[in-house]
Write a protein that holds these residues in place. Structure first.
Motif, PDB file in Angstrom:
ATOM      1  N   ALA A   9      18.182   1.172  12.370  1.00 45.12           N
ATOM      2  CA  ALA A   9      18.815   0.209  11.948  1.00 45.12           C
ATOM      3  C   ALA A   9      18.219  -0.407  10.561  1.00 45.12           C
ATOM      4  CB  ALA A   9      18.732  -1.062  12.779  1.00 45.12           C
ATOM      5  N   LYS A  10      19.106  -0.755   9.445  1.00 46.95           N
ATOM      6  CA  LYS A  10      18.562  -1.149   8.295  1.00 46.95           C
ATOM      7  C   LYS A  10      18.216  -2.611   8.233  1.00 46.95           C
ATOM      8  CE  LYS A  10      21.672   1.810   5.762  1.00 46.95           C
ATOM      9  NZ  LYS A  10      22.398   2.542   6.926  1.00 46.95           N
ATOM     10  N   VAL A  11      17.138  -2.872   7.310  1.00 47.44           N
ATOM     11  CA  VAL A  11      16.637  -4.464   7.356  1.00 47.44           C
ATOM     12  C   VAL A  11      17.811  -5.100   7.263  1.00 47.44           C
ATOM     13  CG1 VAL A  11      14.331  -3.816   6.784  1.00 47.44           C
ATOM     14  CG2 VAL A  11      15.942  -4.147   4.859  1.00 47.44           C
ATOM     15  N   ARG A  24      10.807   1.813   2.095  1.00 50.32           N
ATOM     16  CA  ARG A  24      11.242   2.620   3.318  1.00 50.32           C
ATOM     17  C   ARG A  24      11.096   1.583   4.552  1.00 50.32           C
ATOM     18  NH1 ARG A  24       7.143   7.063   2.769  1.00 50.32           N
ATOM     19  NH2 ARG A  24       6.151   5.294   2.026  1.00 50.32           N
ATOM     20  N   CYS A  25      12.160   1.272   5.131  1.00 53.68           N
ATOM     21  CA  CYS A  25      11.769   0.339   6.386  1.00 53.68           C
ATOM     22  C   CYS A  25      13.077   0.401   7.441  1.00 53.68           C
ATOM     23  CB  CYS A  25      11.803  -1.063   5.900  1.00 53.68           C
ATOM     24  SG  CYS A  25      11.363  -2.236   7.184  1.00 53.68           S
ATOM     25  N   GLY A  26      12.640   0.567   8.620  1.00 59.89           N
ATOM     26  CA  GLY A  26      13.832   0.764   9.867  1.00 59.89           C
ATOM     27  C   GLY A  26      13.221  -0.474  10.796  1.00 59.89           C
ATOM     28  N   VAL A  27      14.177  -0.874  11.314  1.00 59.12           N
ATOM     29  CA  VAL A  27      14.053  -1.801  12.698  1.00 59.12           C
ATOM     30  C   VAL A  27      14.369  -1.172  13.788  1.00 59.12           C
ATOM     31  CG1 VAL A  27      14.620  -4.229  13.384  1.00 59.12           C
ATOM     32  CG2 VAL A  27      14.567  -3.705  10.818  1.00 59.12           C
ATOM     33  N   ASN A  28      13.691  -1.711  14.944  1.00 58.64           N
ATOM     34  CA  ASN A  28      13.758  -0.870  16.161  1.00 58.64           C
ATOM     35  C   ASN A  28      14.871  -1.332  17.021  1.00 58.64           C
ATOM     36  OD1 ASN A  28      13.163   1.104  18.097  1.00 58.64           O
ATOM     37  ND2 ASN A  28      11.448  -0.247  19.089  1.00 58.64           N
ATOM     38  N   PHE A  29      16.029  -1.103  16.643  1.00 53.38           N
ATOM     39  CA  PHE A  29      17.060  -1.284  17.661  1.00 53.38           C
ATOM     40  C   PHE A  29      17.256   0.089  18.288  1.00 53.38           C
ATOM     41  CE2 PHE A  29      17.989  -4.979  14.790  1.00 53.38           C
ATOM     42  CZ  PHE A  29      18.149  -5.909  15.855  1.00 53.38           C
ATOM     43  N   PRO A  30      16.886   0.427  19.524  1.00 48.70           N
ATOM     44  CA  PRO A  30      17.051   1.780  20.046  1.00 48.70           C
ATOM     45  C   PRO A  30      18.520   2.320  20.260  1.00 48.70           C
ATOM     46  CG  PRO A  30      15.175   0.593  20.932  1.00 48.70           C
ATOM     47  CD  PRO A  30      15.988  -0.446  20.421  1.00 48.70           C
ATOM     48  N   PHE A  31      19.595   1.242  20.170  1.00 47.44           N
ATOM     49  CA  PHE A  31      20.862   1.696  20.365  1.00 47.44           C
ATOM     50  C   PHE A  31      21.300   2.735  19.062  1.00 47.44           C
ATOM     51  CE2 PHE A  31      22.168  -2.188  23.145  1.00 47.44           C
ATOM     52  CZ  PHE A  31      22.057  -1.277  24.281  1.00 47.44           C
ATOM     53  N   LYS A  36       0.791  -1.244   0.195  1.00 50.46           N
ATOM     54  CA  LYS A  36      -0.051  -0.128  -0.020  1.00 50.46           C
ATOM     55  C   LYS A  36       0.810   1.359  -0.002  1.00 50.46           C
ATOM     56  CE  LYS A  36      -3.923  -2.091   0.288  1.00 50.46           C
ATOM     57  NZ  LYS A  36      -5.109  -2.124  -1.128  1.00 50.46           N
ATOM     58  N   GLY A  37       2.289   1.188  -0.162  1.00 48.82           N
ATOM     59  CA  GLY A  37       3.063   2.416  -0.189  1.00 48.82           C
ATOM     60  C   GLY A  37       3.333   2.888   1.108  1.00 48.82           C
ATOM     61  N   LEU A  38       3.198   2.094   2.056  1.00 47.38           N
ATOM     62  CA  LEU A  38       3.726   2.682   3.482  1.00 47.38           C
ATOM     63  C   LEU A  38       5.056   2.304   3.710  1.00 47.38           C
ATOM     64  CD1 LEU A  38       0.444   2.482   3.732  1.00 47.38           C
ATOM     65  CD2 LEU A  38       0.978   1.951   6.120  1.00 47.38           C
ATOM     66  N   ALA A  39       5.712   3.212   4.734  1.00 50.38           N
ATOM     67  CA  ALA A  39       6.890   3.033   5.252  1.00 50.38           C
ATOM     68  C   ALA A  39       6.594   2.040   6.489  1.00 50.38           C
ATOM     69  CB  ALA A  39       7.702   4.406   5.877  1.00 50.38           C
ATOM     70  N   VAL A  40       7.770   1.375   6.927  1.00 49.40           N
ATOM     71  CA  VAL A  40       7.496   0.376   8.155  1.00 49.40           C
ATOM     72  C   VAL A  40       8.687   0.655   9.140  1.00 49.40           C
ATOM     73  CG1 VAL A  40       7.686  -2.107   8.375  1.00 49.40           C
ATOM     74  CG2 VAL A  40       6.072  -1.557   6.559  1.00 49.40           C
ATOM     75  N   PHE A  41       8.220   0.598  10.231  1.00 49.75           N
ATOM     76  CA  PHE A  41       9.206   0.467  11.472  1.00 49.75           C
ATOM     77  C   PHE A  41       8.651  -0.547  12.265  1.00 49.75           C
ATOM     78  CE2 PHE A  41      10.478   2.607  15.814  1.00 49.75           C
ATOM     79  CZ  PHE A  41      11.833   2.218  15.366  1.00 49.75           C
ATOM     80  N   CYS A  42       9.762  -1.707  12.257  1.00 50.19           N
ATOM     81  CA  CYS A  42       9.368  -2.998  12.504  1.00 50.19           C
ATOM     82  C   CYS A  42      10.456  -3.406  13.901  1.00 50.19           C
ATOM     83  CB  CYS A  42       9.871  -4.049  11.649  1.00 50.19           C
ATOM     84  SG  CYS A  42       9.230  -5.675  11.767  1.00 50.19           S
ATOM     85  N   GLU A  43       9.470  -4.202  14.717  1.00 54.48           N
ATOM     86  CA  GLU A  43      10.299  -4.702  16.137  1.00 54.48           C
ATOM     87  C   GLU A  43      11.363  -5.694  15.389  1.00 54.48           C
ATOM     88  OE1 GLU A  43      10.910  -4.084  19.209  1.00 54.48           O
ATOM     89  OE2 GLU A  43       9.804  -2.055  19.003  1.00 54.48           O
ATOM     90  N   LYS A  44      12.461  -6.127  16.250  1.00 56.16           N
ATOM     91  CA  LYS A  44      13.220  -7.338  15.804  1.00 56.16           C
ATOM     92  C   LYS A  44      12.779  -8.417  16.478  1.00 56.16           C
ATOM     93  CE  LYS A  44      14.641  -7.009  19.979  1.00 56.16           C
ATOM     94  NZ  LYS A  44      13.949  -7.776  21.032  1.00 56.16           N
ATOM     95  N   LEU A  50      11.710   8.298  17.241  1.00 57.94           N
ATOM     96  CA  LEU A  50      10.675   8.528  16.466  1.00 57.94           C
ATOM     97  C   LEU A  50      10.816   9.776  15.447  1.00 57.94           C
ATOM     98  CD1 LEU A  50       7.988   8.290  19.570  1.00 57.94           C
ATOM     99  CD2 LEU A  50       8.089   6.752  17.303  1.00 57.94           C
ATOM    100  N   ASP A  51      11.792  10.587  15.827  1.00 58.14           N
ATOM    101  CA  ASP A  51      12.070  11.839  15.029  1.00 58.14           C
ATOM    102  C   ASP A  51      12.597  10.976  13.562  1.00 58.14           C
ATOM    103  OD1 ASP A  51      11.411  13.845  16.339  1.00 58.14           O
ATOM    104  OD2 ASP A  51      13.625  14.012  17.322  1.00 58.14           O
ATOM    105  N   LYS A  52      13.352   9.838  13.690  1.00 59.64           N
ATOM    106  CA  LYS A  52      13.983   9.111  13.042  1.00 59.64           C
ATOM    107  C   LYS A  52      12.906   8.426  11.890  1.00 59.64           C
ATOM    108  CE  LYS A  52      18.342   8.983  14.914  1.00 59.64           C
ATOM    109  NZ  LYS A  52      19.379   7.929  15.697  1.00 59.64           N
ATOM    110  N   VAL A  53      11.801   7.869  12.667  1.00 60.66           N
ATOM    111  CA  VAL A  53      10.830   7.222  11.992  1.00 60.66           C
ATOM    112  C   VAL A  53       9.896   8.257  11.027  1.00 60.66           C
ATOM    113  CG1 VAL A  53       8.713   6.200  12.106  1.00 60.66           C
ATOM    114  CG2 VAL A  53      10.612   5.698  13.644  1.00 60.66           C
ATOM    115  N   ALA A  54       9.895   9.529  11.557  1.00 61.43           N
ATOM    116  CA  ALA A  54       9.167  10.595  10.747  1.00 61.43           C
ATOM    117  C   ALA A  54      10.277  10.683   9.455  1.00 61.43           C
ATOM    118  CB  ALA A  54       9.093  11.904  11.718  1.00 61.43           C
ATOM    119  N   ALA A  55      11.372  11.074   9.699  1.00 58.50           N
ATOM    120  CA  ALA A  55      12.330  11.177   8.637  1.00 58.50           C
ATOM    121  C   ALA A  55      12.342  10.035   7.599  1.00 58.50           C
ATOM    122  CB  ALA A  55      13.735  11.538   9.128  1.00 58.50           C
ATOM    123  N   LEU A  56      12.293   8.792   8.046  1.00 59.78           N
ATOM    124  CA  LEU A  56      12.072   7.372   7.095  1.00 59.78           C
ATOM    125  C   LEU A  56      10.962   7.680   6.453  1.00 59.78           C
ATOM    126  CD1 LEU A  56      12.903   4.194   6.601  1.00 59.78           C
ATOM    127  CD2 LEU A  56      11.249   3.843   8.485  1.00 59.78           C
TER     128      LEU A  56
END
Length: 326
Positions: A308-310, A120-127, A90-98, A293-299
């Motif tokens: 974190a990249k996939v 557009r996809c990032g993974v939630n590694f908070p480091f 559907k054209g969304l970005a994704v922020f996924c837990e590991k 979350l600032d980075k999720v918005a940028a993603l």
């Protein structure tokens, strides 16, 4: 022209979903807003209504996707990629837990799909957004360690799952999707990979003393780039619910990250001194999640960020799943 606020939808209202949801609700609404939450568990949705009645509760994963610009996935690992693929369609970005998945081949196929489609996809590694990690980088740049010689990672738990996760024990303490190596060890493997380079597993051992339960101890020798990494983990060797150390050693001295958020430098007498601005994890976590979350918005907007990249997540997962093999 000011960009529109990113509409963030949530699938999953467990511990991680709740933490990020609360951080998102506290975030600048000009940057990011919560569009709604869905969890397949009726008790989870009831808890959400009691905890945060102002949050829209949606009827399905499809409804969350339809209402969002970015989908945050905080469901159990086996379901991650199906939701992510539906969001990409559907054209969304994704922020996924590991972890990305419980099947390494499927995770690697997903990485290839995402890269081919430029999803557009990032993974939630908070480091990736840790202030304590920034301090470690600064100390290394100042020459506190000299040329790094080795990394040691130690993780320990009084019991598994940890007290705040007991409601999810049905999968968090099962071999298929759970265990502390996936849940906790992966964060520190990501950190080693992010700071020092690609991971390569040299040897490992794992113990499953309780039938049907997840691992109770691990040990592994790896490299991150050219550097040796020693990883150890155990349940029952500490009275702390959650204790961890990420130590970086060089000819000039050692520095470490302790208990998720405390950066420390070793003194000449062998004692450890905290960074002046160090905070315990319960106080630091909201600040780190705000950064995430600032980075999720940028993603979502397609601008620069360093989540974190996939590909990094898949590399960490490949190592973790190998460590867990008998």
């Amino acid at each position: 022209m000011t960009p529109a606020s990113v509409r963030l939808g949530f699938i999953g209202y467990g511990i991680m979903g709740e933490r990020l949801l609360r951080a998102a609700l506290d975030h600048d609404p000009a940057v990011l807003t919560v569009t709604g939450v869905w969890d397949p568990s009726a008790p989870a949705m009831t808890r959400l209504q009691a905890d945060l009645p102002q949050v829209t509760r949606l009827a399905s994963s499809d409804a969350v996707i339809a209402a969002s610009d970015c989908l945050y996935i905080a469901s159990p690992p086996a379901s991650h990629l199906a939701y992510a693929r539906a969001a990409f369609a559907k054209g969304l970005a994704v922020f996924c837990e590991k972890p990305l998945a419980v099947d390494v081949a499927d995770a690697e196929a997903f990485v290839a799909e995402a890269q081919k489609s430029q999803a557009r996809c990032g993974v939630n590694f908070p480091f990736a957004s840790s202030f304590a990690v920034d301090q470690l980088r600064a100390w290394m740049a100042e020459g506190v360690t000299g040329d790094v010689q080795r990394i040691d990672i130690e993780i320990g738990f009084a019991a598994w799952p940890r007290p705040w996760q007991v409601d999810a024990a049905s999968w968090l303490d099962a071999r298929a999707q759970g265990g502390f190596t996936r849940e906790v060890g992966s964060h520190f493997l990501f950190l080693a990979r992010r700071l020092f380079g690609p991971l390569s597993l040299l040897s490992h051992s794992v113990a499953y003393p309780e039938a049907g339960k997840s691992e109770r101890s691990i040990a592994a020798a790896l490299t991150a780039g050219s550097l040796p990494v020693a990883l150890s983990g155990m349940v029952g060797d500490t009275d702390k619910p959650d204790h961890n150390i990420f130590r970086i050693t060089g000819p000039n001295g050692a520095i470490r990250l302790r208990d998720w958020s405390i950066a420390e430098k070793q003194e000449k007498d062998g004692s450890w001194r905290e960074a002046p601005d160090a905070l315990p994890n319960e106080k630091m976590r909201p600040l780190v999640l705000r950064r995430q979350l600032d980075k999720v918005a940028a993603l979502t907007r397609g601008t620069d960020q360093d989540l974190a990249k996939v590909s990094e997540a898949a590399e960490v997962q490949r190592v973790v799943e190998t460590v867990l093999k008998v």
